[in-house]
Design a protein around this motif. Sequence first.
Motif, PDB file in Angstrom:
ATOM      1  N   UNK A  41       0.915  -1.117  -0.031  1.00 51.04           N
ATOM      2  CA  UNK A  41      -0.106   0.014  -0.005  1.00 51.04           C
ATOM      3  C   UNK A  41       0.813   1.381  -0.097  1.00 51.04           C
ATOM      4  N   UNK A  42       1.786   1.327   0.714  1.00 51.81           N
ATOM      5  CA  UNK A  42       2.744   2.332   0.911  1.00 51.81           C
ATOM      6  C   UNK A  42       3.484   2.603  -0.716  1.00 51.81           C
ATOM      7  N   UNK A  43       3.710   1.627  -1.014  1.00 44.03           N
ATOM      8  CA  UNK A  43       4.505   1.834  -2.481  1.00 44.03           C
ATOM      9  C   UNK A  43       3.566   2.223  -3.465  1.00 44.03           C
ATOM     10  N   UNK A  44       2.201   1.505  -3.387  1.00 45.04           N
ATOM     11  CA  UNK A  44       1.418   2.111  -4.584  1.00 45.04           C
ATOM     12  C   UNK A  44       0.838   3.605  -4.347  1.00 45.04           C
ATOM     13  N   UNK A  45       0.813   3.832  -2.998  1.00 49.06           N
ATOM     14  CA  UNK A  45       0.572   5.527  -2.811  1.00 49.06           C
ATOM     15  C   UNK A  45       1.568   6.361  -3.149  1.00 49.06           C
ATOM     16  N   UNK A  46       2.726   6.172  -3.239  1.00 51.99           N
ATOM     17  CA  UNK A  46       3.757   6.678  -3.708  1.00 51.99           C
ATOM     18  C   UNK A  46       3.980   6.902  -4.993  1.00 51.99           C
ATOM     19  N   UNK A  47       3.496   5.840  -5.694  1.00 50.83           N
ATOM     20  CA  UNK A  47       3.433   5.623  -7.120  1.00 50.83           C
ATOM     21  C   UNK A  47       2.093   6.691  -7.675  1.00 50.83           C
TER      22      UNK A  47
ATOM     23  N   UNK B  10      -9.539   1.114  -0.465  1.00 47.87           N
ATOM     24  CA  UNK B  10      -9.031  -0.498  -0.350  1.00 47.87           C
ATOM     25  C   UNK B  10      -8.141  -0.529   0.970  1.00 47.87           C
ATOM     26  N   UNK B  11      -7.687   0.356   1.637  1.00 46.67           N
ATOM     27  CA  UNK B  11      -7.005   0.216   2.705  1.00 46.67           C
ATOM     28  C   UNK B  11      -7.724   0.351   3.876  1.00 46.67           C
ATOM     29  N   UNK B  12      -8.933   1.210   3.783  1.00 49.21           N
ATOM     30  CA  UNK B  12      -9.896   1.327   4.673  1.00 49.21           C
ATOM     31  C   UNK B  12     -10.696  -0.292   4.915  1.00 49.21           C
ATOM     32  N   UNK B  13     -11.134  -0.662   3.813  1.00 53.06           N
ATOM     33  CA  UNK B  13     -11.617  -2.145   3.901  1.00 53.06           C
ATOM     34  C   UNK B  13     -10.753  -3.142   4.689  1.00 53.06           C
ATOM     35  N   UNK B  14      -9.660  -2.702   4.602  1.00 55.16           N
ATOM     36  CA  UNK B  14      -8.786  -4.252   5.027  1.00 55.16           C
ATOM     37  C   UNK B  14      -8.249  -3.575   6.361  1.00 55.16           C
ATOM     38  N   UNK B  15      -8.671  -2.243   6.901  1.00 53.26           N
ATOM     39  CA  UNK B  15      -8.418  -2.063   8.433  1.00 53.26           C
ATOM     40  C   UNK B  15      -7.053  -1.453   8.550  1.00 53.26           C
TER      41      UNK B  15
ATOM     42  N   UNK C  48       2.207   4.197   9.590  1.00 48.94           N
ATOM     43  CA  UNK C  48       3.174   4.243   8.424  1.00 48.94           C
ATOM     44  C   UNK C  48       2.150   4.477   7.012  1.00 48.94           C
ATOM     45  N   UNK C  49       1.266   4.034   7.097  1.00 52.14           N
ATOM     46  CA  UNK C  49       0.280   3.963   6.081  1.00 52.14           C
ATOM     47  C   UNK C  49      -0.674   5.180   6.042  1.00 52.14           C
TER      48      UNK C  49
ATOM     49  N   UNK D 117       6.213  12.565  11.776  1.00 50.62           N
ATOM     50  CA  UNK D 117       6.213  12.357  10.441  1.00 50.62           C
ATOM     51  C   UNK D 117       4.697  13.011   9.930  1.00 50.62           C
ATOM     52  N   UNK D 118       3.640  12.721  10.648  1.00 48.04           N
ATOM     53  CA  UNK D 118       2.176  13.138  10.314  1.00 48.04           C
ATOM     54  C   UNK D 118       2.282  14.771  10.272  1.00 48.04           C
ATOM     55  N   UNK D 119       2.593  15.236  11.210  1.00 48.04           N
ATOM     56  CA  UNK D 119       2.843  16.622  11.496  1.00 48.04           C
ATOM     57  C   UNK D 119       3.503  17.296  10.210  1.00 48.04           C
TER      58      UNK D 119
END
Length: 391
Positions: A106-112, A128-133, A139-140, A170-172
């Motif tokens: 997920x982190x990789x495709x979000x970066x793409x 998609x990531x919300x459905x999977x919790x 990090x995500x 990192x979030x901030x």
Amino acid sequence: MPDRNIVSWNTMIIWYSRGNLIQIALKSFICMPGKDVFSYTAMITGLCMVSCVSDAWRLFIEMPDHNAASWAAIISGYQQNGLAAETLNLFKEMLAANVEPNCYSFTTVLSASAELALLSVSKQLYLQLLKRGYEQNSHIGNSVLSTFMKCGSLEDAKCVFESLHNRNIVSWNCMITGYAQQGDGLRAIMTFHQMQKCRISPDRISFLGVLMGCCHHGLVREGEEYFQSMTNDYGIFPGCEHYACLTDLFARAGLLKKAHKVVMEMPFKPTPVFWRSILNGCRIWKCPELGVYAANQLSRFEPSESWTSPFVRDSGKLNDLPFLRTLKKEPETRKQMGCSWVEIQGRTYLFTSRDETHLETYEIYEMNDLLIYESLGNFRVRNYELTYYEE
């Protein structure tokens, strides 16, 4: 070793790959008995690290079985080698193969998706990531924030940020730098102070974001205070990027002598970005003397760039300077054409100024003319030229 098992073989492959000894790692992989999924995944990761993406893909195809880790390895390898579109296609293939993506995928495709500025795809990935919790995975969550910011969707990023339970530095920083890069410097500064109220100490990236925000809004005094606060209050020594922001801040505000002083006294050798900032400030505030000096310094780094053209055009006095007259005669200087893009129904369209390459050019300019006409309250548009294709 009297007995070499699968763990010892995989360990050698991993560390040969990380040591850029990919040929030895490949020989070990070929010789080792009883290869498992972990062995293939380690070798694929190593090949991608040395940009052998096609070899990694062939090895991935030869794998007897694919799991979430192996898919994550090949997807990450494509993204790390600048193949953002192919990364998204691989992720779709993984979903079609009924393989459950992990957080690394997920982190990789979000970066793409962020690299391609595909907002609609980014929203689909978020669903998609919300459905999977995965929504509370820090990090995500930070990857989603960065993606929405790079796609220009500030409100979506703000909603995700407010929904995060575990906000780290990192979030901030994603919010601060995102606001600053999108030109909303005031919100970047407000977020910076909100972070401090939450008892989270800023780091180098936090100060870089707030300096960028000050630069966008011309807050010279505030920018100087933040720059000094880095060392005085937090013991953080400014890096080259912080000095670049300070130089740009002074140059945009017309404080060209202070900008030049920063460049001369900083503990780094100036790069082209410093002279570009000073050159732009000299063009805006009509300072030909320092402008010629900055242009001379910049020519040593980028002799083939046409960086003098707007400077000469906008400053009439500079046309009389012999140095710039010589530069204008250089036949090899050329300026790289800039472009913008817009995403419509999942497809990205590139366009340049007065672009006529699109198949629906006539309709595009006609709609553009209509929007301008309506936005001006039905007043006649003067000095506005459009080029249409003749039917």
